[in-house]
Scaffold this active site. Structure first.
Site, PDB file in Angstrom:
ATOM      1  N   CYS A 121      -5.225  38.388  23.070  1.00  0.00           N
ATOM      2  CA  CYS A 121      -3.695  38.019  23.080  1.00  0.00           C
ATOM      3  C   CYS A 121      -3.404  36.789  23.901  1.00  0.00           C
ATOM      4  O   CYS A 121      -4.064  35.622  23.574  1.00  0.00           O
ATOM      5  CB  CYS A 121      -2.736  39.018  23.312  1.00  0.00           C
ATOM      6  SG  CYS A 121      -0.851  38.580  22.727  1.00  0.00           S
ATOM      7  N   HIS A 173      -4.330  43.985  20.093  1.00  0.00           N
ATOM      8  CA  HIS A 173      -4.448  44.982  21.245  1.00  0.00           C
ATOM      9  C   HIS A 173      -4.992  46.185  20.558  1.00  0.00           C
ATOM     10  O   HIS A 173      -4.618  46.541  19.531  1.00  0.00           O
ATOM     11  CB  HIS A 173      -2.946  45.169  21.733  1.00  0.00           C
ATOM     12  CG  HIS A 173      -2.484  44.067  22.504  1.00  0.00           C
ATOM     13  ND1 HIS A 173      -2.705  43.540  23.621  1.00  0.00           N
ATOM     14  CD2 HIS A 173      -1.523  43.035  21.984  1.00  0.00           C
ATOM     15  CE1 HIS A 173      -2.141  42.374  24.089  1.00  0.00           C
ATOM     16  NE2 HIS A 173      -1.377  42.154  23.282  1.00  0.00           N
TER      17      HIS A 173
END
Length: 511
Positions: A337, A448
């Site tokens: 991310c 994630h």
């Protein structure tokens, strides 16, 4: 329709163990045959999760929902505060970002307006479940916040919930904290406290009996139990302070793969790496500016709530230069991310979504650039590996995870997608994700939870072991992250059930 029974867990201070004890009670009630849900009206955390319908919520309530055996819902955490600076946070309401607020404006202007959101979410849970276990935040005795409270005693009054007051004895001063908290509460709220729990106790509980007698005589409130200190249960934490303890507990005997995760000041979703910590033959450590990065076998740059500010921190501390030098020598570097965004040539924030800095050069390890948008992407995804090379190549399975990001990344000619997202929030798509360099040694993703995928995690670890000359034959069976979670909840429930007077707690709830 009969409203659910409720019980509320409050603390004498932050980090008293409220979240874990709430999860334990959820598991105990679930084991006892009740439909149970957790609830925390307002949570401040950088660890978050995305529900099946794309809503963002605090990770602690996800853990509690898992312990309760139910899917997580944003009703369980209707307000999430994600710190962006020392006195400001992004406010997420019912899973969707509202805006960034400083602490003063939030408490003085916005919190009261969100009370109706809290009550409606709580009512839905009370209508759908047998028991709702409510968690408070910080301490109910913070007199400067009582007038704008929407997370402690105001919620207890709304729910008609008896309150269990938790004190962390490991810090010291637990008895004074209990007595002081009760003394600072208004009389009506003080009467709501029906039980005391002493948490994180070390030593012989029999020697503590005089203190229990003192507390009960001094306060008139029964001590429901003394919960021992533990650090050997697999229960995910929501507070990054735990990373220091993990470094202390970790041991590298020289025969393990060394994985270094950069400890960013605004690190988010560090629980992404818990499954790696559990892999046999892996030494996982968190590296900040005061630590030695050394010569790890893998460097991971994690997510961040303020990517540009954390990238600036890496440059100012010299960690950025160290990572680049390692990557140039062939050490694999992975970004998740925000960490993925840092790997590119530049980051732009024209709307000042995350920072007052509108532009910053990246680490230059991937040919790409990221621009922050006003809208946040939050979705659960399924994906496959698109990248090749030594690290991603050869894995043919499917992956699951979730996205939480406001950046939009464009790849240049020298970068290739690392993954292909095939479903997003249940809809079929064909969307490239992440990027990798030509050699495949540097790659990143927006997904994630990617290391929760057991086969993929073992695939990556085995490649690292082979490159280090370590044996991968006859190693332990692949660890199921989900099975380990469930076993952890069961062990937690057993420990807490044996430590508390559950009969008293049931009677307090009028069950």
């Amino acid at each position: 329709m009969v409203a659910a029974k409720t019980i509320m867990v409050q603390g004498t201070a932050s980090h008293a163990g409220k979240s874990v004890l709430t999860a334990a009670l959820c598991r105990i009630f679930y084991q006892d045959g009740y439909r149970v849900a957790p609830f925390k009206s307002q949570n401040m955390a950088l660890n978050s999760f995305v529900t099946a319908d794309g809503g963002e919520m605090g990770r602690a309530q996800v853990v509690q929902a898992e312990a309760a055996g139910v899917p997580p819902s944003v009703d369980m955490n209707p307000i999430l505060l994600k710190p962006t600076g020392n006195a400001s946070s992004q406010v997420v309401v019912l899973g969707r970002p509202l805006d960034n607020y400083n602490a003063w404006d939030y408490h003085q202007e916005l919190a009261g307006k969100l009370w109706s959101v809290v009550t409606v979410a709580l009512e839905r849970l009370q209508n759908d479940f047998d028991i709702v276990v409510i968690e408070g935040a910080g301490s109910p005795a913070e007199v400067n916040l009582q007038a704008t409270d929407i997370v402690n005693m105001k919620v207890a009054r709304q729910a008609g919930a008896p309150v269990l007051l938790v004190a962390d004895i490991d810090r010291g001063g637990a008895l004074a904290a209990v007595v002081g908290t009760l003394e600072l509460l208004p009389p009506g709220d003080r009467e709501r406290v029906k039980g005391i729990i002493i948490n994180k106790f070390r030593g012989d509980v029999n020697l503590f009996q005089p203190a229990i007698k003192f507390l009960e005589q001094k306060t008139g409130v029964p001590v429901c139990g003394v919960v021992p200190y533990f650090d050997d249960l697999y229960i995910q934490d929501e507070d990054s302070v735990v990373m220091e303890r993990k470094n202390y507990l970790a041991v590298n005997d020289g025969d393990k793969v060394d994985i270094a995760v950069l400890r960013l000041p605004r690190i988010s979703n560090f629980t992404d790496f818990d499954p790696l910590e559990s892999e046999p033959g892996v030494y996982l450590r968190y590296v900040g500016c005061d630590d030695t990065l050394g010569q790890p076998d893998l460097v991971i740059i994690p997510g961040s709530k303020n990517t540009i500010e954390d990238l600036l921190y890496l440059k100012q501390t010299g960690l950025a230069g160290e990572v680049v030098r390692l990557a140039r020598r062939g050490v694999p570097v992975v970004g998740i991310c925000g960490g993925f965004q840092m790997l590119g040539r530049e980051l732009k924030d024209p709307f000042k979504t995350e920072s007052s800095i509108e532009h910053i050069p990246g680490l230059g390890l991937l040919d790409m650039q990221t621009t922050f948008a006003r809208e946040k992407v939050t979705s659960q995804v399924q994906a496959t590996v698109a990248g090749d090379g030594d690290y991603l190549g050869g894995f043919g399975g499917h992956l699951t995870g979730y996205e939480i990001h406001m950046g939009r990344t464009e790849l240049g000619a020298q970068a290739r997608p690392a993954f292909i997202i095939e479903t997003r929030s249940g809809q079929q798509v064909d969307v490239p994700d992440g990027a990798q360099n030509a050699e495949g040694s540097v790659w990143g993703t927006y997904i994630h939870g990617i290391f929760d995928n057991d086969l993929f995690r073992r695939h990556l670890v085995n490649i690292l072991k082979k490159k280090k000359g370590l044996d991968t034959e006859g190693q332990a069976a692949i660890i199921s992250t989900e099975q380990k979670k469930q076993a952890g909840y069961d062990r937690l429930a057993e420990l807490v059930r044996n430590s508390l007077d559950m009969g008293l707690i049931y009677r307090l709830m009028e069950i």
